[in-house]
Motif scaffolding. Structure first.
Motif, PDB file in Angstrom:
ATOM      1  N   ASP A  45      71.689   5.359  23.517  1.00  0.00           N
ATOM      2  CA  ASP A  45      70.744   4.422  23.753  1.00  0.00           C
ATOM      3  C   ASP A  45      70.784   3.721  25.194  1.00  0.00           C
ATOM      4  N   ILE A  46      69.979   4.721  25.917  1.00  0.00           N
ATOM      5  CA  ILE A  46      70.792   4.715  27.380  1.00  0.00           C
ATOM      6  C   ILE A  46      70.201   3.215  27.976  1.00  0.00           C
ATOM      7  N   ASP A  47      67.879   3.398  27.682  1.00  0.00           N
ATOM      8  CA  ASP A  47      67.039   2.041  27.824  1.00  0.00           C
ATOM      9  C   ASP A  47      67.548   0.762  26.500  1.00  0.00           C
ATOM     10  N   GLN A  48      67.930   0.785  26.574  1.00  0.00           N
ATOM     11  CA  GLN A  48      68.600  -0.342  24.843  1.00  0.00           C
ATOM     12  C   GLN A  48      67.182  -1.250  24.454  1.00  0.00           C
ATOM     13  N   ASP A  49      66.322   0.513  23.918  1.00  0.00           N
ATOM     14  CA  ASP A  49      65.065   0.324  23.068  1.00  0.00           C
ATOM     15  C   ASP A  49      65.178   0.906  21.549  1.00  0.00           C
ATOM     16  N   GLY A  50      66.490   0.738  21.113  1.00  0.00           N
ATOM     17  CA  GLY A  50      66.595   1.153  19.786  1.00  0.00           C
ATOM     18  C   GLY A  50      67.240   2.368  19.137  1.00  0.00           C
ATOM     19  N   ASP A  51      66.617   3.197  20.365  1.00  0.00           N
ATOM     20  CA  ASP A  51      66.867   4.768  20.050  1.00  0.00           C
ATOM     21  C   ASP A  51      67.350   5.263  20.837  1.00  0.00           C
ATOM     22  N   ILE A  52      67.558   6.932  20.511  1.00  0.00           N
ATOM     23  CA  ILE A  52      68.767   7.528  21.365  1.00  0.00           C
ATOM     24  C   ILE A  52      67.967   9.010  21.791  1.00  0.00           C
ATOM     25  N   ASP A  53      68.825   8.036  23.465  1.00  0.00           N
ATOM     26  CA  ASP A  53      68.206   8.863  24.511  1.00  0.00           C
ATOM     27  C   ASP A  53      69.725   9.892  25.144  1.00  0.00           C
ATOM     28  N   VAL A  54      69.249  11.194  25.812  1.00  0.00           N
ATOM     29  CA  VAL A  54      69.626  12.418  26.212  1.00  0.00           C
ATOM     30  C   VAL A  54      69.857  12.132  27.691  1.00  0.00           C
ATOM     31  N   VAL A  55      71.386  12.493  28.108  1.00  0.00           N
ATOM     32  CA  VAL A  55      71.715  12.958  29.561  1.00  0.00           C
ATOM     33  C   VAL A  55      72.050  14.487  29.960  1.00  0.00           C
ATOM     34  N   VAL A  56      71.489  15.008  30.613  1.00  0.00           N
ATOM     35  CA  VAL A  56      72.067  16.948  30.362  1.00  0.00           C
ATOM     36  C   VAL A  56      72.513  17.126  31.612  1.00  0.00           C
ATOM     37  N   ALA A  57      73.405  17.788  32.076  1.00  0.00           N
ATOM     38  CA  ALA A  57      74.129  18.462  32.725  1.00  0.00           C
ATOM     39  C   ALA A  57      74.338  20.122  33.485  1.00  0.00           C
ATOM     40  N   ASP A 333      69.352  34.845  20.701  1.00  0.00           N
ATOM     41  CA  ASP A 333      70.560  35.177  21.083  1.00  0.00           C
ATOM     42  C   ASP A 333      70.763  33.859  22.472  1.00  0.00           C
ATOM     43  N   LEU A 334      71.525  32.608  21.863  1.00  0.00           N
ATOM     44  CA  LEU A 334      71.200  31.969  22.945  1.00  0.00           C
ATOM     45  C   LEU A 334      72.924  32.112  23.947  1.00  0.00           C
ATOM     46  N   ASP A 335      72.553  31.340  24.797  1.00  0.00           N
ATOM     47  CA  ASP A 335      74.146  30.972  26.063  1.00  0.00           C
ATOM     48  C   ASP A 335      73.615  29.419  25.793  1.00  0.00           C
ATOM     49  N   THR A 336      74.805  29.245  24.657  1.00  0.00           N
ATOM     50  CA  THR A 336      74.441  27.621  24.151  1.00  0.00           C
ATOM     51  C   THR A 336      75.999  27.249  24.436  1.00  0.00           C
ATOM     52  N   TYR A 337      75.987  26.420  25.436  1.00  0.00           N
ATOM     53  CA  TYR A 337      77.579  25.682  26.247  1.00  0.00           C
ATOM     54  C   TYR A 337      77.950  24.374  25.554  1.00  0.00           C
ATOM     55  N   ASP A 338      77.195  23.483  25.003  1.00  0.00           N
ATOM     56  CA  ASP A 338      77.037  22.342  24.196  1.00  0.00           C
ATOM     57  C   ASP A 338      76.232  22.251  22.904  1.00  0.00           C
ATOM     58  N   ILE A 339      76.851  21.630  22.021  1.00  0.00           N
ATOM     59  CA  ILE A 339      75.294  20.922  21.208  1.00  0.00           C
ATOM     60  C   ILE A 339      76.415  20.314  20.114  1.00  0.00           C
ATOM     61  N   ILE A 340      75.632  18.996  20.228  1.00  0.00           N
ATOM     62  CA  ILE A 340      76.012  17.648  19.298  1.00  0.00           C
ATOM     63  C   ILE A 340      75.775  16.631  18.338  1.00  0.00           C
ATOM     64  N   ILE A 341      75.915  16.549  17.588  1.00  0.00           N
ATOM     65  CA  ILE A 341      75.606  15.636  16.493  1.00  0.00           C
ATOM     66  C   ILE A 341      74.359  14.314  16.337  1.00  0.00           C
ATOM     67  N   ASN A 342      73.732  13.471  16.437  1.00  0.00           N
ATOM     68  CA  ASN A 342      73.382  12.321  16.006  1.00  0.00           C
ATOM     69  C   ASN A 342      71.825  12.237  15.733  1.00  0.00           C
ATOM     70  N   ASP A 343      71.197  11.218  15.652  1.00  0.00           N
ATOM     71  CA  ASP A 343      69.824  10.441  14.572  1.00  0.00           C
ATOM     72  C   ASP A 343      69.427  10.430  15.566  1.00  0.00           C
ATOM     73  N   LEU A 344      68.681  11.469  16.122  1.00  0.00           N
ATOM     74  CA  LEU A 344      67.321  11.360  17.323  1.00  0.00           C
ATOM     75  C   LEU A 344      65.929  10.483  16.438  1.00  0.00           C
ATOM     76  N   ASN A 345      65.585  10.563  15.377  1.00  0.00           N
ATOM     77  CA  ASN A 345      64.437   9.973  15.092  1.00  0.00           C
ATOM     78  C   ASN A 345      64.684   8.967  13.838  1.00  0.00           C
ATOM     79  N   ASN A 346      65.131   8.338  13.863  1.00  0.00           N
ATOM     80  CA  ASN A 346      66.161   6.616  13.353  1.00  0.00           C
ATOM     81  C   ASN A 346      65.716   7.038  11.659  1.00  0.00           C
ATOM     82  N   ASP A 347      66.301   8.641  10.826  1.00  0.00           N
ATOM     83  CA  ASP A 347      65.564   8.526   9.736  1.00  0.00           C
ATOM     84  C   ASP A 347      67.067   8.702   8.504  1.00  0.00           C
ATOM     85  N   GLN A 348      68.187   8.173   9.091  1.00  0.00           N
ATOM     86  CA  GLN A 348      69.588   8.334   8.860  1.00  0.00           C
ATOM     87  C   GLN A 348      69.243   9.648   8.494  1.00  0.00           C
ATOM     88  N   ARG A 349      69.308  10.914   9.053  1.00  0.00           N
ATOM     89  CA  ARG A 349      69.549  11.805   8.889  1.00  0.00           C
ATOM     90  C   ARG A 349      70.311  12.272  10.416  1.00  0.00           C
TER      91      ARG A 349
END
Length: 374
Positions: A45-57, A333-349
């Protein structure tokens, strides 16, 4: 050029306890519309508004700009901005509160360029505040953790082909003290941190490439890591590790994602030997990253695997890691360098986010649909 073809919605369906679990993506469920050389993602939660934000390198070996994506509260990222206007060869990014002011800051790890710290003003506006680690190292990954137990967040750096580093925080988000770990010729791609020997301090679990032995480095309590425990075959091409008690026996286990060989779990025991193991993914794909969490909400830890050149996969865990069910996450067939798990839409999944090189960065909503008993 690799192509990823989508029908209007991609569904992964499986029957679990009379419930249908679906991972859904479409042309809207992406981070931006540009095909960058994305190598790493971090969520919070980068902007502290209660949801999950993302930073990409972005960049890897070629300078590009890193980006911040802001969640609109429904799991869609309708606003983004550059983290900085500097073009960098970024391989890794992590979110953590480095200066102790209650908001999430950003650490960026670069290949053969200085690493950087960006401090958050609390609203998601970032200012570059300094560097950490050696200025010109082949950085591949970062791990943020309070490894010296002094109340602030430190940074571990893995450098492929050079010595790895622990950068200690002075409490102000400054990293002037540096400790080396591993050997000078380690091809370390990833590191996890956990109390493997249950003595109250944090140990290091290394993923090494180039046919090198994987090691656990035990902490003596003073950040000296002279005692090593081996795990793996001794000639693995391991690119990612994760540590958790996946079989619920009270001992931490090690999940490995390997290149060109099966992905395996090494189980902890009272002797901390890590000899017992299982293969949960026998495909021998080029697996670049992993993350874990309870994706089907059945109380067990599941695994998501990112692959390069073959579909990404989900492995659902049943009966304390004795039974695994495998499903493809993507159809291309993607070239996926990173994969992460998080609840993006606040549905407890828990949802899944990919960072893809030379393709769009997709995320997948995790939904449950009740199946008919007729």
């Amino acid at each position: 050029m690799k192509k990823l073809l989508f029908t209007p919605l991609i569904f992964l369906q499986l029957l679990v306890n009379a419930q249908e679990v679906e991972f859904i993506t479409n042309s809207r469920l992406i981070l931006g519309g540009e095909k960058e050389k994305s190598a790493s993602i971090s969520a919070g939660d980068i902007d502290q508004d209660g949801d999950i934000d993302v930073v990409v390198a972005d960049g890897r070996h070629w300078p590009q700009t890193n980006k911040v994506f802001f969640n609109n509260g429904f799991g869609i990222f309708t606003v983004s901005r550059l983290l900085d206007d500097v073009y960098e060869t970024s391989y890794a990014t992590e979110l953590a509160d480095f200066d102790g002011d209650g908001d999430l800051d950003v650490a960026v790890g670069n290949d053969m360029a200085p690493n950087a710290i960006y401090l958050n003003d609390g609203k998601g506006n970032f200012t570059k505040s300094g560097t950490f680690g050696n200025d010109y190292s082949p950085t591949r990954n970062l791990k943020t953790v309070d490894i010296d137990a002094d109340g602030d967040i430190d940074i571990l750096i893995t450098n492929r082909g050079r010595v790895n580093e622990i950068c200690l925080n002075n409490g102000l988000g400054e990293f002037k003290e540096r400790i080396e770990f591993g050997s000078s010729d380690d091809s370390t791609i990833d590191v996890d941190v956990a109390d493997i020997d249950q003595d109250g301090d944090m140990d290091l679990i290394l993923a090494n490439r180039d046919g090198q032995q994987n090691y656990i480095y035990l902490n003596d309590g003073n950040l000296t890591f002279d005692v090593r425990i081996i795990f793996g075959t001794g000639s693995d091409e391991t690119r990612s590790v994760g540590v958790i008690d996946i079989d619920s026996d009270g001992f931490l286990d090690i999940i490995t994602a390997n290149i060109g060989e099966p992905n395996a779990i090494y189980f902890g025991d009272s002797n901390f030997s890590y000899q017992r193991n299982i293969i949960f993914d026998s495909s021998s794909d080029e697996s670049y990253s992993l993350d874990f969490g309870d994706l089907d909400n059945n109380g067990s830890i599941d695994i998501a695997i990112a692959n390069s050149g073959s579909p990404n996969k989900v492995f659902l865990n049943f009966q304390n890691a004795e039974i695994w069910k495998e499903f493809q996450l993507s159809s291309g067939d993607l070239d996926t360098y990173d994969i992460i798990i998080n609840d993006l839409n606040n549905d407890q999944r828990l949802d899944i986010i990919e960072s893809n090189s030379d393709d769009l960065n997709y995320f997948y909503f995790n939904r449950v649909k009740q199946t008919s008993n007729k």
